[in-house]
Enzyme design. Structure first.
Site, PDB file in Angstrom:
ATOM      1  N   TYR A 162       1.241  -1.639   0.283  1.00  0.00           N
ATOM      2  CA  TYR A 162       0.475  -0.052   0.196  1.00  0.00           C
ATOM      3  C   TYR A 162       0.973   1.446   0.037  1.00  0.00           C
ATOM      4  CZ  TYR A 162      -3.638   3.030   1.966  1.00  0.00           C
ATOM      5  OH  TYR A 162      -4.291   4.405   1.495  1.00  0.00           O
ATOM      6  N   GLY A 197      -2.726   0.905  23.004  1.00  0.00           N
ATOM      7  CA  GLY A 197      -3.698   2.532  23.237  1.00  0.00           C
ATOM      8  C   GLY A 197      -2.651   3.743  23.007  1.00  0.00           C
ATOM      9  N   ARG A 238      -3.735   9.448  16.419  1.00  0.00           N
ATOM     10  CA  ARG A 238      -4.310   9.233  14.691  1.00  0.00           C
ATOM     11  C   ARG A 238      -4.303  10.231  15.426  1.00  0.00           C
ATOM     12  NH1 ARG A 238      -0.902   5.524  14.805  1.00  0.00           N
ATOM     13  NH2 ARG A 238      -1.202   3.864  13.284  1.00  0.00           N
ATOM     14  N   GLN A 256       2.153   7.878  15.441  1.00  0.00           N
ATOM     15  CA  GLN A 256       1.718   8.320  16.100  1.00  0.00           C
ATOM     16  C   GLN A 256       1.971   9.073  14.343  1.00  0.00           C
ATOM     17  OE1 GLN A 256       5.411  11.549  17.004  1.00  0.00           O
ATOM     18  NE2 GLN A 256       3.246  12.102  18.825  1.00  0.00           N
ATOM     19  N   VAL A 294      -9.906   1.348  12.603  1.00  0.00           N
ATOM     20  CA  VAL A 294      -9.808   1.638  14.551  1.00  0.00           C
ATOM     21  C   VAL A 294     -11.680   2.659  14.834  1.00  0.00           C
ATOM     22  CG1 VAL A 294      -8.953   3.284  14.822  1.00  0.00           C
ATOM     23  CG2 VAL A 294      -9.140   2.166  16.442  1.00  0.00           C
ATOM     24  N   SER A 307     -14.222   1.981  13.067  1.00  0.00           N
ATOM     25  CA  SER A 307     -15.237   0.814  12.983  1.00  0.00           C
ATOM     26  C   SER A 307     -15.920  -0.354  13.451  1.00  0.00           C
ATOM     27  CB  SER A 307     -15.510   0.312  10.436  1.00  0.00           C
ATOM     28  OG  SER A 307     -14.179   0.260  10.365  1.00  0.00           O
ATOM     29  N   ASN A 308     -14.882  -0.557  13.627  1.00  0.00           N
ATOM     30  CA  ASN A 308     -14.617  -1.361  14.726  1.00  0.00           C
ATOM     31  C   ASN A 308     -14.824  -0.714  16.005  1.00  0.00           C
ATOM     32  OD1 ASN A 308     -12.655  -3.470  13.209  1.00  0.00           O
ATOM     33  ND2 ASN A 308     -11.363  -3.533  14.803  1.00  0.00           N
ATOM     34  N   PHE A 309     -13.939  -0.207  16.558  1.00  0.00           N
ATOM     35  CA  PHE A 309     -15.010   0.460  17.710  1.00  0.00           C
ATOM     36  C   PHE A 309     -15.729   0.873  18.032  1.00  0.00           C
ATOM     37  CE2 PHE A 309     -10.056   1.939  19.179  1.00  0.00           C
ATOM     38  CZ  PHE A 309      -9.799   1.202  19.573  1.00  0.00           C
TER      39      PHE A 309
HETATM   40  P1  NAD Z   1     -12.481   1.721   0.266  1.00  0.00           P
HETATM   41  O1  NAD Z   1     -11.585   0.156   0.272  1.00  0.00           O
HETATM   42  O2  NAD Z   1     -14.036   2.033   0.737  1.00  0.00           O
HETATM   43  O3  NAD Z   1     -12.566   2.398  -1.240  1.00  0.00           O
HETATM   44  C1  NAD Z   1     -12.029   2.178  -2.544  1.00  0.00           C
HETATM   45  C2  NAD Z   1     -12.545   1.624  -3.693  1.00  0.00           C
HETATM   46  O4  NAD Z   1     -11.809   1.657  -4.660  1.00  0.00           O
HETATM   47  C3  NAD Z   1     -13.495   0.644  -3.275  1.00  0.00           C
HETATM   48  O5  NAD Z   1     -15.098   0.579  -3.769  1.00  0.00           O
HETATM   49  C4  NAD Z   1     -13.267  -0.570  -3.994  1.00  0.00           C
HETATM   50  O6  NAD Z   1     -13.947  -1.867  -4.582  1.00  0.00           O
HETATM   51  C5  NAD Z   1     -12.266  -0.269  -5.242  1.00  0.00           C
HETATM   52  N1  NAD Z   1     -10.923  -0.625  -5.887  1.00  0.00           N
HETATM   53  C6  NAD Z   1     -10.638  -1.190  -4.978  1.00  0.00           C
HETATM   54  N2  NAD Z   1      -9.588  -2.095  -6.040  1.00  0.00           N
HETATM   55  C7  NAD Z   1      -9.771  -1.402  -7.398  1.00  0.00           C
HETATM   56  C8  NAD Z   1      -9.676  -1.749  -8.661  1.00  0.00           C
HETATM   57  N3  NAD Z   1      -8.260  -2.232  -8.704  1.00  0.00           N
HETATM   58  N4  NAD Z   1     -10.491  -1.252  -9.560  1.00  0.00           N
HETATM   59  C9  NAD Z   1     -11.109  -0.366  -9.890  1.00  0.00           C
HETATM   60  N5  NAD Z   1     -12.252  -0.028  -8.155  1.00  0.00           N
HETATM   61  C10 NAD Z   1     -11.573  -1.023  -7.270  1.00  0.00           C
HETATM   62  O7  NAD Z   1     -11.883   2.961   0.411  1.00  0.00           O
HETATM   63  P2  NAD Z   1     -11.653   4.629   0.997  1.00  0.00           P
HETATM   64  O8  NAD Z   1     -12.008   4.697   2.355  1.00  0.00           O
HETATM   65  O9  NAD Z   1     -12.962   4.784   0.770  1.00  0.00           O
HETATM   66  O10 NAD Z   1     -10.494   5.028   0.347  1.00  0.00           O
HETATM   67  C11 NAD Z   1     -10.232   5.526  -0.735  1.00  0.00           C
HETATM   68  C12 NAD Z   1      -9.057   6.267  -1.417  1.00  0.00           C
HETATM   69  O11 NAD Z   1      -8.641   6.697   0.055  1.00  0.00           O
HETATM   70  C13 NAD Z   1      -7.920   4.880  -1.634  1.00  0.00           C
HETATM   71  O12 NAD Z   1      -7.325   5.012  -2.877  1.00  0.00           O
HETATM   72  C14 NAD Z   1      -7.314   5.350  -0.217  1.00  0.00           C
HETATM   73  O13 NAD Z   1      -6.069   4.738  -0.313  1.00  0.00           O
HETATM   74  C15 NAD Z   1      -7.612   7.194  -0.148  1.00  0.00           C
HETATM   75  N6  NAD Z   1      -7.206   7.082   1.865  1.00  0.00           N
HETATM   76  C16 NAD Z   1      -8.019   6.639   2.441  1.00  0.00           C
HETATM   77  C17 NAD Z   1      -8.242   7.048   4.053  1.00  0.00           C
HETATM   78  C18 NAD Z   1      -9.160   6.751   4.987  1.00  0.00           C
HETATM   79  O14 NAD Z   1      -9.021   7.079   6.112  1.00  0.00           O
HETATM   80  N7  NAD Z   1     -10.495   6.777   4.354  1.00  0.00           N
HETATM   81  C19 NAD Z   1      -6.969   7.700   4.026  1.00  0.00           C
HETATM   82  C20 NAD Z   1      -5.366   7.953   3.064  1.00  0.00           C
HETATM   83  C21 NAD Z   1      -6.173   7.532   1.394  1.00  0.00           C
HETATM   84  N1  UDP Z   2      -6.393  -0.396  16.098  1.00  0.00           N
HETATM   85  C1  UDP Z   2      -6.470  -0.811  17.412  1.00  0.00           C
HETATM   86  N2  UDP Z   2      -7.966  -2.073  17.650  1.00  0.00           N
HETATM   87  C2  UDP Z   2      -8.678  -1.665  16.224  1.00  0.00           C
HETATM   88  C3  UDP Z   2      -8.295  -1.371  14.889  1.00  0.00           C
HETATM   89  C4  UDP Z   2      -7.138  -0.576  15.465  1.00  0.00           C
HETATM   90  O1  UDP Z   2      -6.064  -0.060  18.644  1.00  0.00           O
HETATM   91  O2  UDP Z   2      -9.324  -2.601  16.241  1.00  0.00           O
HETATM   92  C5  UDP Z   2      -5.536   0.549  15.833  1.00  0.00           C
HETATM   93  C6  UDP Z   2      -3.964   0.484  14.754  1.00  0.00           C
HETATM   94  O3  UDP Z   2      -3.488  -0.296  15.759  1.00  0.00           O
HETATM   95  C7  UDP Z   2      -3.740   1.527  14.691  1.00  0.00           C
HETATM   96  C8  UDP Z   2      -4.648   2.749  14.617  1.00  0.00           C
HETATM   97  O4  UDP Z   2      -6.075   2.403  15.319  1.00  0.00           O
HETATM   98  O5  UDP Z   2      -2.359   1.930  15.676  1.00  0.00           O
HETATM   99  C9  UDP Z   2      -5.488   2.975  13.270  1.00  0.00           C
HETATM  100  O6  UDP Z   2      -5.742   1.887  12.971  1.00  0.00           O
HETATM  101  P1  UDP Z   2      -6.176   2.593  11.575  1.00  0.00           P
HETATM  102  O7  UDP Z   2      -6.413   0.367  10.152  1.00  0.00           O
HETATM  103  O8  UDP Z   2      -7.450   2.644  11.941  1.00  0.00           O
HETATM  104  O9  UDP Z   2      -5.360   3.343  10.486  1.00  0.00           O
HETATM  105  P2  UDP Z   2      -3.663   2.977  10.215  1.00  0.00           P
HETATM  106  O10 UDP Z   2      -3.272   2.414  11.100  1.00  0.00           O
HETATM  107  O11 UDP Z   2      -3.761   2.745   9.040  1.00  0.00           O
HETATM  108  O12 UDP Z   2      -3.748   4.513  10.440  1.00  0.00           O
END
Ligand code: NAD
Ligand code: UDP
Ligand code: UDP
Length: 318
Positions: free
Chosen positions: A150, A212, A216, A281, A192, A194-196
Site C-alpha cells: 500500500y 492504546g 491518530r 503517531q 479503528v 468502525s471496529n470500536f
Molecule cells: P474503500 O475501500 O472504501 O474504497 C476503495 C474503492 O476502490 C472500493 O469501492 C473498491 O471496490 C475500489 N477498488 C479497489 N481496487 C480497485 C480496482 N483495481 N479497480 C477499481 N476499483 C477498485 O476505501 P476508502 O476509505 O473509500 O478510500 C478511498 C481512497 O482514499 C483510497 O485510494 C485510499 O487509499 C485513500 N485513502 C483513504 C483514507 C481513509 O482514511 N479512508 C486515508 C488515506 C487514503
Molecule cells: N487499532 C486498534 N484496534 C482496532 C483497530 C485498530 O487499536 O481494533 C489501532 C491500530 O493499531 C492503529 C490505529 O488503531 O494504531 C489506527 O488503525 P487503522 O487501521 O484505523 O488506521 P492506520 O493504522 O492505517 O492509521
C-alpha cells in the site's frame, strides 16, 4: 474537454467505496455528470443505492488495472483498498491497483486533457520521524514489510503523477489523506473507528492494539470531501502534494473511551498485540491546505462519531 455548460463530466474511480460514494453524492449535488468506476472489491452497490435514480449518474464495473476509454473533464482516482485487512488480502493486486491504475488513469487524462486528482495517503510518510508531518518530509517507509504494497504503491503513484506533470504538463492534484471516518465505512474492514463503534454497539470487548497510547488524527468524511473539491478547483500550477486531514490528535485509548461513552456501552477494553509497522503517531500539518484551499476540517470528533454511530446502529439492526 469542457462540456457546453458549466456542468462537468467527472470520473470517480473507487466510487462505490466509503470516500468515493460521498464524493459521487457531492458532485451530483453540485450538478455534474458522474461516472463511477469500481470493481466492487471493497465497495458496494448499497453505498450508491440512493444515487441510482439520478439520470446524471452512471456506474460501471471495471478494474482500473485495465485500460479505460471514456470522455471526461475531470478524474478523481480513488480506486484502491484502504484498510490493512483488505489491502493485505492480495498485496500484489494492491500494488497493481495503485501503479497500473495510476498509469491507466494518467494515460486517460492525458488523452482527454482532463484534470486528475490522486487519493494519496499519510502512509507515504510511513512511521514518521517528523511530527506533525509537513508535505516536504520524505517519510520513513519500510519497502519490504506487510504495509509496503500500500505505502510503496501509493508512493510510486505519486511519482507517476509528478512525472506526467513534468513530462506531459498534465494538470495533477495530489492530496495526502489522513485517517478519515464516517457513515459507509465498511463494518468489517478492521479500521479503528468502525471496529470500536461496532464493538461498542454490540457490547463486545473493545480491541486496543498495543497499550492504546499510539495516536491518530481523525477527519470527518464531509470535511474531507470539501477539501477534494477545493483542491480540484485550484489553478493548474498548483499540484500539491497537500495534506488533507484534521490535526486534532487523539490516542487510540481516548478514542475507545469516547466511543464507549457516546454509545452508553457496557464494553470493556481488551489489549491485543500491536501489528507490525504500526505508526506510533500521525498528525497532519495542514498549513498548506489552509493557505491554498482556504480549508480546514470543522467537525469535532464527538459530533462526527455521533453520525457514525447512528449509521452503524441502523446497519446492525437490518
Ligand atoms: P474503500 O475501500 O472504501 O474504497 C476503495 C474503492 O476502490 C472500493 O469501492 C473498491 O471496490 C475500489 N477498488 C479497489 N481496487 C480497485 C480496482 N483495481 N479497480 C477499481 N476499483 C477498485 O476505501 P476508502 O476509505 O473509500 O478510500 C478511498 C481512497 O482514499 C483510497 O485510494 C485510499 O487509499 C485513500 N485513502 C483513504 C483514507 C481513509 O482514511 N479512508 C486515508 C488515506 C487514503
Ligand atoms: N487499532 C486498534 N484496534 C482496532 C483497530 C485498530 O487499536 O481494533 C489501532 C491500530 O493499531 C492503529 C490505529 O488503531 O494504531 C489506527 O488503525 P487503522 O487501521 O484505523 O488506521 P492506520 O493504522 O492505517 O492509521
Ligand atoms: N490509457 C487508458 N485510457 C486512455 C488512454 C490511455 O486506459 O484513454 C492507458 C493505456 O492503456 C496506456 C496507459 O494509459 O497503457 C498510459 O498511457 P500513455 O498514453 O501515457 O502511455 P502509452 O500509451 O504510450 O503507454
Amino acid at each position: 474537454m469542457q462540456s457546453y455548460n458549466t456542468n462537468k463530466r467527472i470520473l470517480v474511480t473507487g466510487g462505490a467505496g466509503f470516500l468515493g460514494s460521498h464524493l459521487c453524492e457531492r458532485l451530483l449535488n453540485d450538478g455534474h455528470d458522474v461516472l463511477c468506476v469500481d470493481n466492487f472489491f471493497t465497495g458496494t452497490k448499497t453505498n450508491l443505492l440512493h444515487l441510482m435514480d439520478n439520470h446524471c449518474f452512471e456506474v460501471v464495473r471495471h478494474d482500473v488495472t485495465f485500460p479505460l476509454y471514456v470522455e471526461v473533464d475531470e478524474i478523481y482516482n480513488l480506486a484502491c483498498p484502504a484498510s490493512p485487512i483488505h489491502y493485505q488480502h492480495d498485496p500484489v493486486q494492491t500494488t497493481k491497483t495503485s501503479v497500473h491504475g495510476a498509469i491507466n488513469m494518467l494515460g486517460l487524462a492525458k488523452r482527454v486533457k482532463a484534470r486528475i486528482f490522486q487519493a494519496s495517503t499519510s502512509e507515504v510518510y510511513g512511521d514518521p520521524t517528523v511530527h506533525p508531518q509537513t508535505e516536504d518530509y520524505w517519510g520513513n517507509v519500510n519497502p519490504i514489510g506487510s504495509r509496503s504494497c500500500y505505502d510503496e504503491g501509493k508512493r510510486c503513484a505519486e511519482t507517476l503523477f509528478f512525472d506526467y506533470y513534468r513530462q506531459h504538463r498534465l494538470p495533477i492534484k495530489v492530496g495526502r489523506i489522513f485517517n478519515t471516518y464516517g457513515p459507509r465505512m465498511h463494518p468489517n474492514d478492521g479500521r479503528v473507528v468502525s471496529n470500536f463503534v461496532v464493538q461498542a454497539l454490540k457490547n463486545e470487548p473493545i480491541t486496543l492494539y498495543g497499550d492504546g497510547s499510539q495516536s491518530r488524527s481523525f477527519c470527518y468524511v464531509d470535511d474531507l470531501i470539501e477539501s477534494f473539491v477545493r483542491l480540484m478547483d485550484t489553478p493548474d500550477d498548483f499540484t500539491g502534494p497537500v495534506n488533507l486531514g484534521n490535526p486534532n490528535e487523539f490516542t487510540i485509548r481516548q478514542l475507545a473511551e469516547t466511543v464507549i461513552e457516546l454509545t452508553d456501552s457496557q464494553s470493556e477494553l481488551t489489549f491485543l498485540p500491536l501489528p507490525s509497522d504500526d505508526p506510533r503517531q500521525r498528525q497532519p500539518d495542514i498549513t498548506l491546505a489552509q493557505d491554498v484551499l482556504g480549508w480546514e476540517a470543522t467537525t469535532v470528533l464527538r459530533d462526527g462519531l455521533v453520525s457514525t454511530i447512528e449509521y452503524f446502529d441502523q446497519l446492525l439492526r437490518q
